[in-house]
Structures are given as structure tokens and as C-alpha cells.
Scaffold this active site. Structure first.
Site, PDB file in Angstrom:
ATOM      1  CD  GLN A  23      32.595  48.155  42.458  1.00  0.00           C
ATOM      2  OE1 GLN A  23      31.769  48.804  41.808  1.00  0.00           O
ATOM      3  NE2 GLN A  23      32.747  46.847  42.293  1.00  0.00           N
ATOM      4  CB  CYS A  79      27.769  31.003  48.244  1.00  0.00           C
ATOM      5  SG  CYS A  79      27.335  29.293  48.412  1.00  0.00           S
ATOM      6  N   GLY A 131      41.684  43.886  38.596  1.00  0.00           N
ATOM      7  CA  GLY A 131      41.792  44.571  39.889  1.00  0.00           C
ATOM      8  C   GLY A 131      42.439  43.684  40.943  1.00  0.00           C
ATOM      9  CB  THR A 132      42.082  40.084  41.731  1.00  0.00           C
ATOM     10  OG1 THR A 132      40.658  40.183  41.915  1.00  0.00           O
ATOM     11  CG2 THR A 132      42.668  39.078  42.691  1.00  0.00           C
ATOM     12  CB  THR A 134      52.829  38.668  25.593  1.00  0.00           C
ATOM     13  OG1 THR A 134      54.096  38.074  25.335  1.00  0.00           O
ATOM     14  CG2 THR A 134      52.343  39.407  24.364  1.00  0.00           C
ATOM     15  CG  ASN A 151      33.020  45.531  46.904  1.00  0.00           C
ATOM     16  OD1 ASN A 151      33.774  46.092  47.694  1.00  0.00           O
ATOM     17  ND2 ASN A 151      32.744  44.251  47.002  1.00  0.00           N
ATOM     18  CB  SER A 206      38.867  46.406  37.640  1.00  0.00           C
ATOM     19  OG  SER A 206      38.337  45.291  36.961  1.00  0.00           O
ATOM     20  CB  ALA A 207      39.005  46.615  31.885  1.00  0.00           C
ATOM     21  CG  HIS A 208      35.223  43.241  35.048  1.00  0.00           C
ATOM     22  ND1 HIS A 208      34.149  42.784  35.774  1.00  0.00           N
ATOM     23  CD2 HIS A 208      36.308  43.080  35.834  1.00  0.00           C
ATOM     24  CE1 HIS A 208      34.575  42.342  36.951  1.00  0.00           C
ATOM     25  NE2 HIS A 208      35.875  42.508  37.010  1.00  0.00           N
TER      26      HIS A 208
HETATM   27  N1  PLP Z   1      38.251  45.709  44.207  1.00  0.00           N
HETATM   28  C1  PLP Z   1      36.938  45.930  44.287  1.00  0.00           C
HETATM   29  C2  PLP Z   1      36.436  47.016  45.168  1.00  0.00           C
HETATM   30  C3  PLP Z   1      36.052  45.151  43.548  1.00  0.00           C
HETATM   31  O1  PLP Z   1      34.735  45.380  43.628  1.00  0.00           O
HETATM   32  C4  PLP Z   1      36.570  44.126  42.729  1.00  0.00           C
HETATM   33  C5  PLP Z   1      35.663  43.237  41.964  1.00  0.00           C
HETATM   34  O2  PLP Z   1      34.563  42.947  42.386  1.00  0.00           O
HETATM   35  C6  PLP Z   1      37.961  43.946  42.661  1.00  0.00           C
HETATM   36  C7  PLP Z   1      38.766  44.759  43.425  1.00  0.00           C
HETATM   37  C8  PLP Z   1      38.573  42.870  41.799  1.00  0.00           C
HETATM   38  O3  PLP Z   1      38.611  43.275  40.463  1.00  0.00           O
HETATM   39  P1  PLP Z   1      38.728  42.172  39.289  1.00  0.00           P
HETATM   40  O4  PLP Z   1      37.389  41.521  39.169  1.00  0.00           O
HETATM   41  O5  PLP Z   1      39.097  42.981  38.083  1.00  0.00           O
HETATM   42  O6  PLP Z   1      39.793  41.218  39.670  1.00  0.00           O
END
Ligand code: PLP
Length: 375
Positions: free
Chosen positions: A168, A313, A71-72, A226, A140, A188-190
Site C-alpha cells: 500500500q 464478508c 502481493g499475496t 514461465t 490498507n 503488488s502491480a495492481h
Molecule cells: N498486502 C496488502 C497490504 C494489501 O492491501 C494487499 C491487497 O489488498 C495485499 C497484500 C495482497 O496483494 P495482491 O492483491 O496483489 O495479492
């Protein structure tokens, strides 16, 4: 972990069995998806099948999906890839949006956690350069749902493009890219039961996005390198499972609401941040100023209950949640909130366990107050 309760699904949710199976299967497959021979074609098939599944999760078409490392990276690509330098984002966005570009300006939040549309309109009207607006679908920390459809309507009046971080919201509420009307959407997959290290930016057909990661023609030239076939295959399997099991969110909402009712019965001074706005069904942001959030998180962890705090933190200092601060909370309140988030493998007993431990924290605090002469 036996005897432990995991209530931090918004941070990362456990990998679903279907996703783990897909990862293991892909790891047993040899081949670079860009190779033309049969090995390459087999790897390509896994990537393209996953693309279909991820597109379905977002109500989009497969060619619109650009796989990223998470996601980042997808948020960075969205904010920096369109070439627009006037970027307006809601003040409660994830740091990967807030810090993606130096020219980002924040649109304030209302007290209920939703973006202030009047302020957004005023900021859009200030300048005639075409803007990019980025507003998340669900927060989030609080779970608050943003009025993305209204943001899009407003943005269109000013010729602005809209990006939406749906990391989210995915798998928790139904949505589709076309009805939202956004130009770019992050996943985001996780957060949906896939592996860490895979994500996607879904891009409208008529919006050119320039790659940040260069040096190869992968992902239609929008993201070189890749592809991580196992992570992407796991992402695809998780996306399918998330769509299939979305109905369970109704049950999680009932448990979440009971948790909040009981917390408020135990300590009526507790605030549930974001409760006055539409929210995700799985998330509760509990503000109890009896104890700093970090202390609550540690005490719960010692009792084998995993939750998180909104405060971050870094460099040895705890910073109050920027989301709660943007909602007008004091630094003390913003530093005292914990987040409880349920997910696909939660059980009602997890909520009971949280309540038992939290009841103990409140009782200890009250006993301490009674002993203290200042109380
Ligand atoms: N955007 C939101 C709203 C999130 O909660 C998060 C992760 O906490 C991200 C983006 C970032 O995703 P990733 O952990 O896959 O980089």
C-alpha cells in the site's frame, strides 16, 4: 463507468495508460523469456526492463527482485521461504501475512494503529531461536504508517530478519529498501496502476529464500513457472509512472483532509481511525456508527460512489475489521467503518460527490431518529 465515482484505490487502482500500453505491446511479442533464440531474448528484455523499474520503485537493485503472481504470493514466499519458524507479525497485517504460516504470532497494536514496540521487544526476548518479523509499511484499511526503521533496529538486537509488506505504501510515499533496512519487501502491480496478477518480493543479497512454487529455474530458482510477460511489463510501466507522479499525493492529501473535516462537521461523533498516527496521504477510515458499514457501502454504491468497508464478508457473515479490533475499537465501531481511498486519476469533484451522498445518509438517519420514539 460514466457518472460513477471510484474511491476504492486501495483495493485496486485503475490501470494507468502507460501500463495498458506496455501490456498490449508485450502481448504482441512472441517468445518464452527462457528461450535462447531471438524471440525468447525479446521477451526476456521486457521482463528485465520491468525488473529495473520495479527495483527503482523500491530503491533496490534489479537482481533482488523476484516476480510473483501478486502481493499475496510474495508475502507467502517471504514468510515461508526463509525456513524460520518463529514468526512475529503485527496484528494489523493483511491476511496474506497473518495466514501465511501456522506459527505466526501477533504483536499487538497501540490505539493509534502503530505496532507496540515494547511488546515486540518482549516477544523477541522470550526465545533465543532466530525470528522473522513482518511489519507492513502502510496499512490498507487505515493508511497508518508503521515505524519500520525502529522495528528493524529492535529486530537486529535479537538477530531477527525483517520482512515489510509495502504493497500500500508503494507509489504513495517515498521509501527505499536500504534506508528501511529490511531484508524482504513486498510489492503488488495492481495497487500502483499495473495489471492484477503481478507482484514482487524484493530480497536482500545475503538472505537465501527457498521457492514455494517449484519445478523450473525461473527467477533465479526462487519462483518456478514461465513469467507472465504482459503482466510484468505492465508492472514495470506502472512502477515508472508511480515514481514520476508521486508528487500528486500532496494534492490528494489536501482533498482527503477536506473530506475528513467536512465529514466531522456533518457528524461530529464520527471517528477518523488512525488519524493520530502518520498516515498515507490518500486514505481515510471513517467510523460513523449511525449505520453498519455494509449498509453505507451499499447506499453509496446505489448513488454510484464506490468505497469499501474494513469488515470482511465470508460464509454469509460480516466480520468486523481485525485492524480496528486490534486498535482497541469495539465490535460495533469496527463494523461501522468505511474506507475512502483516492488515487492517481481522482478529481476533487469525487470528494464533493462522496460528501453529497454521505450528507444524505446522515440526514436520513437523523430524520429516522427523530421519528423513532426511542430516539
Ligand atoms: N498486502 C496488502 C497490504 C494489501 O492491501 C494487499 C491487497 O489488498 C495485499 C497484500 C495482497 O496483494 P495482491 O492483491 O496483489 O495479492
Amino acid at each position: 463507468m460514466a457518472d460513477s465515482v471510484y474511491l476504492d484505490h486501495n483495493a485496486t487502482t485503475p490501470v494507468r495508460p502507460e501500463a495498458a500500453e506496455a501490456v498490449v505491446h508485450a502481448m504482441g511479442t512472441v517468445g518464452n523469456p527462457s528461450s535462447v533464440h531471438r524471440y525468447g531474448r525479446a521477451a526476456r528484455r521486457l521482463v528485465e526492463d520491468a525488473r529495473e523499474s520495479v527495483a527503482a520503485l523500491a530503491g533496490a537493485r534489479a537482481p533482488q527482485v523476484v516476480f510473483t503472481s501478486g502481493g499475496t504470493e510474495a508475502n507467502n514466499l517471504a514468510l515461508r521461504g526463509t525456513g524460520r519458524h518463529r514468526i512475529l507479525v503485527s496484528a494489523g497485517e493483511h491476511p496474506s501475512v497473518l495466514q501465511a504460516a501456522p506459527s505466526v504470532r501477533c504483536v499487538p497494536l497501540q490505539r493509534d494503529g502503530r505496532v507496540d514496540l515494547t511488546a515486540l521487544a518482549a516477544m523477541l526476548a522470550e526465545d533465543c531461536r532466530p525470528a522473522l518479523v513482518s511489519v507492513m509499511l502502510a496499512n490498507n484499511e487505515t493508511g497508518v504508517l508503521q515505524p519500520v526503521d525502529k522495528v528493524v533496529t529492535l529486530a537486529r538486537d535479537f538477530g531477527a530478519r525483517v520482512h515489510c509488506d509495502a504493497v500500500q505504501a508503494a507509489g504513495k510515499i517515498p521509501f527505499d529498501m536500504a534506508s528501511l533496512g529490511v531484508d524482504m519487501l513486498t510489492l503488488s502491480a495492481h495497487k500502483i496502476g499495473g495489471p492484477q496478477g503481478a507482484g514482487a518480493l524484493v530480497v536482500a543479497d545475503d538472505l537465501p529464500v527457498e521457492a514455494l512454487v517449484r519445478g523450473g529455474g525461473q527467477e533465479r530458482g526462487q519462483r518456478a513457472g514461465t513469467e507472465s510477460v504482459p503482466a510484468i511489463a505492465g508492472f514495470g510501466a506502472a512502477a515508472e509512472a508511480a515514481v514520476r507522479t508521486r508528487g500528486m499525493m500532496r494534492t490528494l492529501e489536501v482533498w482527503r483532509d477536506r473530506l475528513e473535516d467536512e465529514v466531522r462537521a456533518l457528524a461530529p461523533e464520527t471517528a477518523i481511525h488512525g488519524k493520530d498516527a502518520p498516515r498515507l496521504p490518500n486514505t481515510s477510515c471513517i467510523g460513523w456508527t449511525g449505520m453498519p458499514a455494509e449498509t453505507q457501502v451499499m447506499a453509496l454504491d446505489l448513488a454510484r460512489v464506490a468505497v469499501s468497508s474494513g469488515s470482511a464478508c465470508s460464509s454469509g457473515k460480516v466480520h468486523a475489521s481485525h485492524v480496528l479490533t486490534a486498535m482497541g475499537e469495539t465490535a460495533e465501531a469496527a463494523g461501522a467503518a468505511i474506507r475512502v481511498s483516492l488515487g492517481w486519476n481522482s478529481a476533487e469533484g469525487d470528494v464533493d460527490r462522496f460528501l453529497t451522498v454521505w450528507r444524505g445518509l446522515v440526514a436520513n438517519r437523523r430524520a429516522g431518529d427523530l421519528r423513532s420514539p426511542a430516539a
